[in-house]
Scaffold this active site. Sequence first.
Site, PDB file in Angstrom:
ATOM      1  N   ARG A 205     -12.588  -0.195 -11.137  1.00 31.54           N
ATOM      2  CA  ARG A 205     -12.709  -1.120  -9.993  1.00 31.54           C
ATOM      3  C   ARG A 205     -13.923  -0.763  -9.135  1.00 31.54           C
ATOM      4  O   ARG A 205     -14.578  -1.649  -8.581  1.00 31.54           O
ATOM      5  CB  ARG A 205     -11.424  -1.077  -9.148  1.00 31.54           C
ATOM      6  CG  ARG A 205     -10.251  -1.770  -9.853  1.00 31.54           C
ATOM      7  CD  ARG A 205      -8.915  -1.292  -9.345  1.00 31.54           C
ATOM      8  NE  ARG A 205      -8.643  -1.666  -7.981  1.00 31.54           N
ATOM      9  CZ  ARG A 205      -7.688  -1.110  -7.234  1.00 31.54           C
ATOM     10  NH1 ARG A 205      -6.918  -0.161  -7.748  1.00 31.54           N
ATOM     11  NH2 ARG A 205      -7.490  -1.495  -6.006  1.00 31.54           N
TER      12      ARG A 205
ATOM     13  N   ARG B 241     -15.756 -11.901  -3.504  1.00 34.38           N
ATOM     14  CA  ARG B 241     -16.061 -10.649  -4.201  1.00 34.38           C
ATOM     15  C   ARG B 241     -17.264 -10.797  -5.117  1.00 34.38           C
ATOM     16  O   ARG B 241     -17.637  -9.843  -5.795  1.00 34.38           O
ATOM     17  CB  ARG B 241     -14.855 -10.227  -5.036  1.00 34.38           C
ATOM     18  CG  ARG B 241     -13.904  -9.265  -4.317  1.00 34.38           C
ATOM     19  CD  ARG B 241     -12.719  -9.002  -5.234  1.00 34.38           C
ATOM     20  NE  ARG B 241     -12.118  -7.712  -5.030  1.00 34.38           N
ATOM     21  CZ  ARG B 241     -11.026  -7.495  -4.291  1.00 34.38           C
ATOM     22  NH1 ARG B 241     -10.457  -8.469  -3.635  1.00 34.38           N
ATOM     23  NH2 ARG B 241     -10.514  -6.277  -4.210  1.00 34.38           N
TER      24      ARG B 241
ATOM     25  N   ARG C 192      -1.561   5.575  -2.696  1.00 34.06           N
ATOM     26  CA  ARG C 192      -0.837   4.299  -2.674  1.00 34.06           C
ATOM     27  C   ARG C 192      -0.135   4.055  -4.013  1.00 34.06           C
ATOM     28  O   ARG C 192       0.985   3.586  -4.054  1.00 34.06           O
ATOM     29  CB  ARG C 192      -1.795   3.139  -2.366  1.00 34.06           C
ATOM     30  CG  ARG C 192      -1.057   1.809  -2.234  1.00 34.06           C
ATOM     31  CD  ARG C 192      -1.940   0.686  -1.741  1.00 34.06           C
ATOM     32  NE  ARG C 192      -2.953   0.322  -2.719  1.00 34.06           N
ATOM     33  CZ  ARG C 192      -3.893  -0.591  -2.523  1.00 34.06           C
ATOM     34  NH1 ARG C 192      -3.970  -1.208  -1.355  1.00 34.06           N
ATOM     35  NH2 ARG C 192      -4.763  -0.874  -3.453  1.00 34.06           N
TER      36      ARG C 192
ATOM     37  N   ARG D 245       1.852   0.573  -7.680  1.00 32.64           N
ATOM     38  CA  ARG D 245       0.921  -0.511  -8.047  1.00 32.64           C
ATOM     39  C   ARG D 245       0.174  -0.122  -9.314  1.00 32.64           C
ATOM     40  O   ARG D 245      -0.473   0.938  -9.370  1.00 32.64           O
ATOM     41  CB  ARG D 245      -0.062  -0.758  -6.893  1.00 32.64           C
ATOM     42  CG  ARG D 245      -0.126  -2.215  -6.496  1.00 32.64           C
ATOM     43  CD  ARG D 245      -1.015  -2.419  -5.320  1.00 32.64           C
ATOM     44  NE  ARG D 245      -2.373  -2.732  -5.729  1.00 32.64           N
ATOM     45  CZ  ARG D 245      -3.286  -3.240  -4.926  1.00 32.64           C
ATOM     46  NH1 ARG D 245      -2.982  -3.468  -3.667  1.00 32.64           N
ATOM     47  NH2 ARG D 245      -4.498  -3.495  -5.365  1.00 32.64           N
TER      48      ARG D 245
ATOM     49  N   LYS E  21      -8.974  -3.168   3.871  1.00 35.67           N
ATOM     50  CA  LYS E  21      -9.071  -4.603   4.209  1.00 35.67           C
ATOM     51  C   LYS E  21      -7.688  -5.158   4.589  1.00 35.67           C
ATOM     52  O   LYS E  21      -7.548  -5.812   5.615  1.00 35.67           O
ATOM     53  CB  LYS E  21      -9.623  -5.402   3.015  1.00 35.67           C
ATOM     54  CG  LYS E  21     -11.013  -4.970   2.584  1.00 35.67           C
ATOM     55  CD  LYS E  21     -11.562  -5.832   1.454  1.00 35.67           C
ATOM     56  CE  LYS E  21     -10.858  -5.639   0.112  1.00 35.67           C
ATOM     57  NZ  LYS E  21     -11.091  -4.345  -0.549  1.00 35.67           N
TER      58      LYS E  21
HETATM   59  P1  B4P Z   1      -5.674  -1.407   1.758  1.00 32.65           P
HETATM   60  O1  B4P Z   1      -5.872  -1.917   3.125  1.00 32.65           O
HETATM   61  O2  B4P Z   1      -4.417  -1.854   1.070  1.00 32.65           O
HETATM   62  O3  B4P Z   1      -6.867  -1.712   0.729  1.00 32.65           O
HETATM   63  P2  B4P Z   1      -7.612  -3.020   0.281  1.00 32.65           P
HETATM   64  O4  B4P Z   1      -9.031  -2.763   0.630  1.00 32.65           O
HETATM   65  O5  B4P Z   1      -6.976  -4.237   0.886  1.00 32.65           O
HETATM   66  O6  B4P Z   1      -7.264  -3.062  -1.319  1.00 32.65           O
HETATM   67  P3  B4P Z   1      -7.821  -3.592  -2.707  1.00 32.65           P
HETATM   68  O7  B4P Z   1      -9.255  -3.964  -2.605  1.00 32.65           O
HETATM   69  O8  B4P Z   1      -7.440  -2.546  -3.684  1.00 32.65           O
HETATM   70  O9  B4P Z   1      -6.942  -4.788  -3.210  1.00 32.65           O
HETATM   71  P4  B4P Z   1      -6.891  -6.348  -3.403  1.00 32.65           P
HETATM   72  O10 B4P Z   1      -5.468  -6.608  -3.238  1.00 32.65           O
HETATM   73  O11 B4P Z   1      -7.846  -7.112  -2.551  1.00 32.65           O
HETATM   74  O12 B4P Z   1      -5.738   0.161   1.847  1.00 32.65           O
HETATM   75  C1  B4P Z   1      -5.569   1.007   0.725  1.00 32.65           C
HETATM   76  C2  B4P Z   1      -4.714   2.221   1.066  1.00 32.65           C
HETATM   77  O13 B4P Z   1      -5.381   3.032   2.040  1.00 32.65           O
HETATM   78  C3  B4P Z   1      -3.352   1.860   1.681  1.00 32.65           C
HETATM   79  O14 B4P Z   1      -2.376   2.675   1.118  1.00 32.65           O
HETATM   80  C4  B4P Z   1      -3.518   2.147   3.175  1.00 32.65           C
HETATM   81  O15 B4P Z   1      -2.315   2.555   3.798  1.00 32.65           O
HETATM   82  C5  B4P Z   1      -4.540   3.267   3.169  1.00 32.65           C
HETATM   83  N1  B4P Z   1      -5.416   3.237   4.357  1.00 32.65           N
HETATM   84  C6  B4P Z   1      -5.940   2.126   4.940  1.00 32.65           C
HETATM   85  N2  B4P Z   1      -6.694   2.470   6.017  1.00 32.65           N
HETATM   86  C7  B4P Z   1      -6.664   3.845   6.094  1.00 32.65           C
HETATM   87  C8  B4P Z   1      -7.255   4.806   6.979  1.00 32.65           C
HETATM   88  N3  B4P Z   1      -8.029   4.444   8.009  1.00 32.65           N
HETATM   89  N4  B4P Z   1      -7.030   6.128   6.742  1.00 32.65           N
HETATM   90  C9  B4P Z   1      -6.236   6.518   5.696  1.00 32.65           C
HETATM   91  N5  B4P Z   1      -5.634   5.652   4.824  1.00 32.65           N
HETATM   92  C10 B4P Z   1      -5.847   4.328   5.022  1.00 32.65           C
HETATM   93  O16 B4P Z   1      -7.351  -6.637  -4.965  1.00 32.65           O
HETATM   94  C11 B4P Z   1      -6.608  -6.239  -6.110  1.00 32.65           C
HETATM   95  C12 B4P Z   1      -7.182  -6.875  -7.400  1.00 32.65           C
HETATM   96  O17 B4P Z   1      -6.984  -8.329  -7.394  1.00 32.65           O
HETATM   97  C13 B4P Z   1      -8.691  -6.725  -7.678  1.00 32.65           C
HETATM   98  O18 B4P Z   1      -8.993  -5.481  -8.289  1.00 32.65           O
HETATM   99  C14 B4P Z   1      -8.965  -7.944  -8.601  1.00 32.65           C
HETATM  100  O19 B4P Z   1      -8.603  -7.687  -9.941  1.00 32.65           O
HETATM  101  C15 B4P Z   1      -8.063  -9.033  -8.063  1.00 32.65           C
HETATM  102  N6  B4P Z   1      -8.757  -9.891  -7.069  1.00 32.65           N
HETATM  103  C16 B4P Z   1      -8.467  -9.949  -5.732  1.00 32.65           C
HETATM  104  N7  B4P Z   1      -9.316 -10.800  -5.097  1.00 32.65           N
HETATM  105  C17 B4P Z   1     -10.175 -11.269  -6.051  1.00 32.65           C
HETATM  106  C18 B4P Z   1     -11.308 -12.139  -5.998  1.00 32.65           C
HETATM  107  N8  B4P Z   1     -11.726 -12.678  -4.838  1.00 32.65           N
HETATM  108  N9  B4P Z   1     -11.986 -12.407  -7.154  1.00 32.65           N
HETATM  109  C19 B4P Z   1     -11.568 -11.878  -8.329  1.00 32.65           C
HETATM  110  N10 B4P Z   1     -10.514 -11.023  -8.441  1.00 32.65           N
HETATM  111  C20 B4P Z   1      -9.811 -10.713  -7.308  1.00 32.65           C
END
Ligand code: B4P
Length: 189
Positions: free
Chosen positions: A145, A89, A128, A134, A14
């Site tokens: 998660r 979420r 990551r 992290r 994302k």
């Molecule tokens: P990212 O792009 O960083 O992943 P994400 O989906 O954004 O992350 P996530 O869901 O964990 O985190 P968030 O901060 O929202 O990609 C992950 C990795 O994969 C990276 O290293 C990237 O380089 C790699 N990658 C990406 N695309 C790739 C591809 N095509 N091929 C290979 N590798 C690839 O949330 C963190 C925490 O915050 C939650 O657990 C929760 O506790 C809290 N939180 C956030 N929003 C909330 C909400 N709305 N309600 C309640 N709690 C919330």
Amino acid sequence: MLNIVIFGAPGSGKGTQSERIVAKYGINHISTGDVLRAQIKAGTELGKTAKSYIDQGQLLPDELIIDILASTLDSFQESKGVIFDGFPRTIAQAEALKKMLAERGQEVSIMLDLDVPEDELMTRLIKRGQESGRADDNEETIKKRLVVYHSQTSPLIDWYKNDGKYQHINGLGSMEGIFAEIAEAIDKI
Ligand code: B4P
């Protein structure tokens, strides 16, 4: 107004794809995860609360996250639209977003569901965690998660299908290839 919800399990890309969307379409970006991590870094009360949930792989309470989202949304001026990354979420968050946008005469334009197999999510997040340190990117917390994702977040797939906004995206493959599929979907709106 282009209001995009980017959706998917933890590690589905994302944040990665949001950066590309912002660069191409010039819209604002709200990442609730980034907001919370900044608060943790700054050592605020909100940051302390956020850390206790994030370290356990749990979601923060809806009321708290909805308030954060509303104030971030209000800080944008003359916006062409917003990408919502990591929000909603839960169903309660989706309903709150719909209401918040309706009050501003707007709506969600599209919900992009980045679909990635679980073994790949695990591989990406462990990598990551090793690179960034992290705290929530370790095997035990990632498993929690994913359980939370299946029980509280994935019901949003049907919610957005019923709302007529759902778009499936294959989240496996090169970052450029995935972005090409996303851009094609956005350009059709
Ligand atoms: P990212 O792009 O960083 O992943 P994400 O989906 O954004 O992350 P996530 O869901 O964990 O985190 P968030 O901060 O929202 O990609 C992950 C990795 O994969 C990276 O290293 C990237 O380089 C790699 N990658 C990406 N695309 C790739 C591809 N095509 N091929 C290979 N590798 C690839 O949330 C963190 C925490 O915050 C939650 O657990 C929760 O506790 C809290 N939180 C956030 N929003 C909330 C909400 N709305 N309600 C309640 N709690 C919330």
